[in-house]
Design a protein around this motif. Structure first.
Motif, mmCIF file in Angstrom:
data_model
loop_
_atom_site.group_PDB
_atom_site.id
_atom_site.type_symbol
_atom_site.label_atom_id
_atom_site.label_comp_id
_atom_site.label_asym_id
_atom_site.label_seq_id
_atom_site.Cartn_x
_atom_site.Cartn_y
_atom_site.Cartn_z
ATOM 1 N N GLU A 52 29.995 61.004 57.186
ATOM 2 C CA GLU A 52 29.168 59.810 57.097
ATOM 3 C C GLU A 52 29.039 59.290 55.673
ATOM 4 O OE1 GLU A 52 28.147 62.637 58.608
ATOM 5 O OE2 GLU A 52 27.917 62.108 60.725
ATOM 6 N N VAL A 53 28.887 60.192 54.728
ATOM 7 C CA VAL A 53 28.738 59.781 53.330
ATOM 8 C C VAL A 53 30.031 59.119 52.842
ATOM 9 C CG1 VAL A 53 28.373 60.593 50.965
ATOM 10 C CG2 VAL A 53 26.981 61.507 52.823
ATOM 11 N N TYR A 54 31.164 59.718 53.194
ATOM 12 C CA TYR A 54 32.451 59.142 52.795
ATOM 13 C C TYR A 54 32.679 57.774 53.439
ATOM 14 C CZ TYR A 54 33.378 63.853 51.134
ATOM 15 O OH TYR A 54 33.298 65.055 50.479
ATOM 16 N N ALA A 55 32.258 57.630 54.686
ATOM 17 C CA ALA A 55 32.403 56.336 55.366
ATOM 18 C C ALA A 55 31.551 55.271 54.692
ATOM 19 C CB ALA A 55 32.020 56.467 56.837
ATOM 20 N N ASN A 56 30.340 55.623 54.308
ATOM 21 C CA ASN A 56 29.471 54.661 53.621
ATOM 22 C C ASN A 56 30.008 54.312 52.244
ATOM 23 O OD1 ASN A 56 27.237 54.066 55.415
ATOM 24 N ND2 ASN A 56 26.756 56.235 55.266
ATOM 25 N N LEU A 57 30.504 55.295 51.525
ATOM 26 C CA LEU A 57 31.090 55.016 50.208
ATOM 27 C C LEU A 57 32.359 54.178 50.344
ATOM 28 C CD1 LEU A 57 30.545 58.414 48.374
ATOM 29 C CD2 LEU A 57 29.375 56.248 47.965
ATOM 30 N N SER A 58 33.131 54.425 51.396
ATOM 31 C CA SER A 58 34.333 53.613 51.638
ATOM 32 C C SER A 58 33.966 52.167 51.933
ATOM 33 C CB SER A 58 35.125 54.186 52.806
ATOM 34 O OG SER A 58 35.578 55.476 52.501
ATOM 35 N N LEU A 59 32.873 51.962 52.667
ATOM 36 C CA LEU A 59 32.403 50.603 52.929
ATOM 37 C C LEU A 59 32.012 49.914 51.630
ATOM 38 C CD1 LEU A 59 31.625 48.439 55.057
ATOM 39 C CD2 LEU A 59 29.325 49.421 54.994
ATOM 40 N N ALA A 60 31.356 50.633 50.736
ATOM 41 C CA ALA A 60 30.958 50.049 49.452
ATOM 42 C C ALA A 60 32.185 49.694 48.610
ATOM 43 C CB ALA A 60 30.057 51.021 48.690
ATOM 44 N N VAL A 61 33.187 50.560 48.594
ATOM 45 C CA VAL A 61 34.407 50.285 47.827
ATOM 46 C C VAL A 61 35.165 49.114 48.437
ATOM 47 C CG1 VAL A 61 36.667 51.242 47.213
ATOM 48 C CG2 VAL A 61 34.611 52.615 46.918
ATOM 49 N N LEU A 62 35.232 49.052 49.759
ATOM 50 C CA LEU A 62 35.891 47.932 50.428
ATOM 51 C C LEU A 62 35.161 46.625 50.121
ATOM 52 C CD1 LEU A 62 38.157 47.071 52.351
ATOM 53 C CD2 LEU A 62 36.571 47.477 54.230
ATOM 54 N N GLY A 63 33.833 46.659 50.111
ATOM 55 C CA GLY A 63 33.064 45.469 49.755
ATOM 56 C C GLY A 63 33.329 45.027 48.325
ATOM 57 N N ALA A 64 33.452 45.988 47.415
ATOM 58 C CA ALA A 64 33.771 45.647 46.026
ATOM 59 C C ALA A 64 35.166 45.030 45.928
ATOM 60 C CB ALA A 64 33.673 46.890 45.149
ATOM 61 N N ALA A 65 36.101 45.531 46.730
ATOM 62 C CA ALA A 65 37.451 44.959 46.733
ATOM 63 C C ALA A 65 37.434 43.528 47.272
ATOM 64 C CB ALA A 65 38.380 45.828 47.569
ATOM 65 N N VAL A 66 36.601 43.273 48.265
ATOM 66 C CA VAL A 66 36.465 41.911 48.799
ATOM 67 C C VAL A 66 35.885 40.987 47.734
ATOM 68 C CG1 VAL A 66 35.206 40.505 50.486
ATOM 69 C CG2 VAL A 66 36.335 42.597 51.216
ATOM 70 N N LEU A 67 34.908 41.475 46.985
ATOM 71 C CA LEU A 67 34.326 40.671 45.910
ATOM 72 C C LEU A 67 35.366 40.338 44.836
ATOM 73 C CD1 LEU A 67 30.841 42.333 45.381
ATOM 74 C CD2 LEU A 67 31.293 40.003 46.122
ATOM 75 N N VAL A 68 36.167 41.318 44.444
ATOM 76 C CA VAL A 68 37.192 41.084 43.428
ATOM 77 C C VAL A 68 38.243 40.112 43.945
ATOM 78 C CG1 VAL A 68 39.075 42.197 42.144
ATOM 79 C CG2 VAL A 68 36.822 43.261 42.239
ATOM 80 N N ALA A 69 38.660 40.292 45.197
ATOM 81 C CA ALA A 69 39.664 39.399 45.769
ATOM 82 C C ALA A 69 39.135 37.969 45.868
ATOM 83 C CB ALA A 69 40.086 39.901 47.146
ATOM 84 N N ALA A 70 37.877 37.817 46.245
ATOM 85 C CA ALA A 70 37.295 36.475 46.330
ATOM 86 C C ALA A 70 37.189 35.843 44.955
ATOM 87 C CB ALA A 70 35.918 36.542 46.993
ATOM 88 N N ASP A 71 36.872 36.648 43.953
ATOM 89 C CA ASP A 71 36.782 36.130 42.590
ATOM 90 C C ASP A 71 38.150 35.668 42.087
ATOM 91 O OD1 ASP A 71 35.374 35.556 40.181
ATOM 92 O OD2 ASP A 71 36.286 37.375 39.303
ATOM 93 N N ARG A 72 39.179 36.447 42.386
ATOM 94 C CA ARG A 72 40.529 36.062 41.963
ATOM 95 C C ARG A 72 41.029 34.841 42.720
ATOM 96 N NH1 ARG A 72 43.802 41.374 40.209
ATOM 97 N NH2 ARG A 72 42.207 42.081 38.755
ATOM 98 N N PHE A 73 40.650 34.730 43.983
ATOM 99 C CA PHE A 73 41.048 33.575 44.777
ATOM 100 C C PHE A 73 40.370 32.320 44.241
ATOM 101 C CE2 PHE A 73 40.525 30.769 48.473
ATOM 102 C CZ PHE A 73 41.861 30.588 48.787
ATOM 103 N N GLU A 74 39.119 32.454 43.814
ATOM 104 C CA GLU A 74 38.369 31.329 43.270
ATOM 105 C C GLU A 74 38.963 30.877 41.944
ATOM 106 O OE1 GLU A 74 34.318 32.047 41.874
ATOM 107 O OE2 GLU A 74 33.711 30.372 43.122
ATOM 108 N N ALA A 75 39.473 31.803 41.147
ATOM 109 C CA ALA A 75 40.009 31.473 39.832
ATOM 110 C C ALA A 75 41.336 30.710 39.914
ATOM 111 C CB ALA A 75 40.204 32.748 39.008
ATOM 112 N N SER A 76 42.106 30.928 40.981
ATOM 113 C CA SER A 76 43.396 30.235 41.054
ATOM 114 C C SER A 76 43.322 28.877 41.661
ATOM 115 C CB SER A 76 44.409 31.011 41.867
ATOM 116 O OG SER A 76 43.982 31.968 42.684
#
Length: 76
Positions: A52-76
């Motif tokens: 459960e802890v690993y699944a929650n941490l994976s969700l947080a990392v995936l959310g951070a990746a979505v934030l970075v991808a959205a930021d890069r998409f916005e910049a282009s």
């Protein structure tokens, strides 16, 4: 559209971190909203039992990746 994706990524990070805190300690505030993934999704997936802890941490990392991808998409 980018703002909506950023919001979804931010909520994913919050839910992942909140779920980890809830598993390790106790989440005293906004438990229903912030722990939806932890309390509704994870118990229904049998292969996540014990991870459960690993699944929650994976969700947080995936959310951070979505934030970075959205930021890069916005910049282009």
């Amino acid at each position: 559209m980018v703002k909506a994706i950023q919001f979804i990524g931010f909520v994913m990070v919050l839910q992942g971190v909140s779920g980890t805190i809830d598993r390790l300690f106790v989440q005293p505030f906004m438990g229903i909203f912030l722990n939806f993934f932890n309390r509704v999704v994870i118990p229904r997936l049998d292969f996540l039992t014990g991870y459960e802890v690993y699944a929650n941490l994976s969700l947080a990392v995936l959310g951070a990746a979505v934030l970075v991808a959205a930021d890069r998409f916005e910049a282009s």
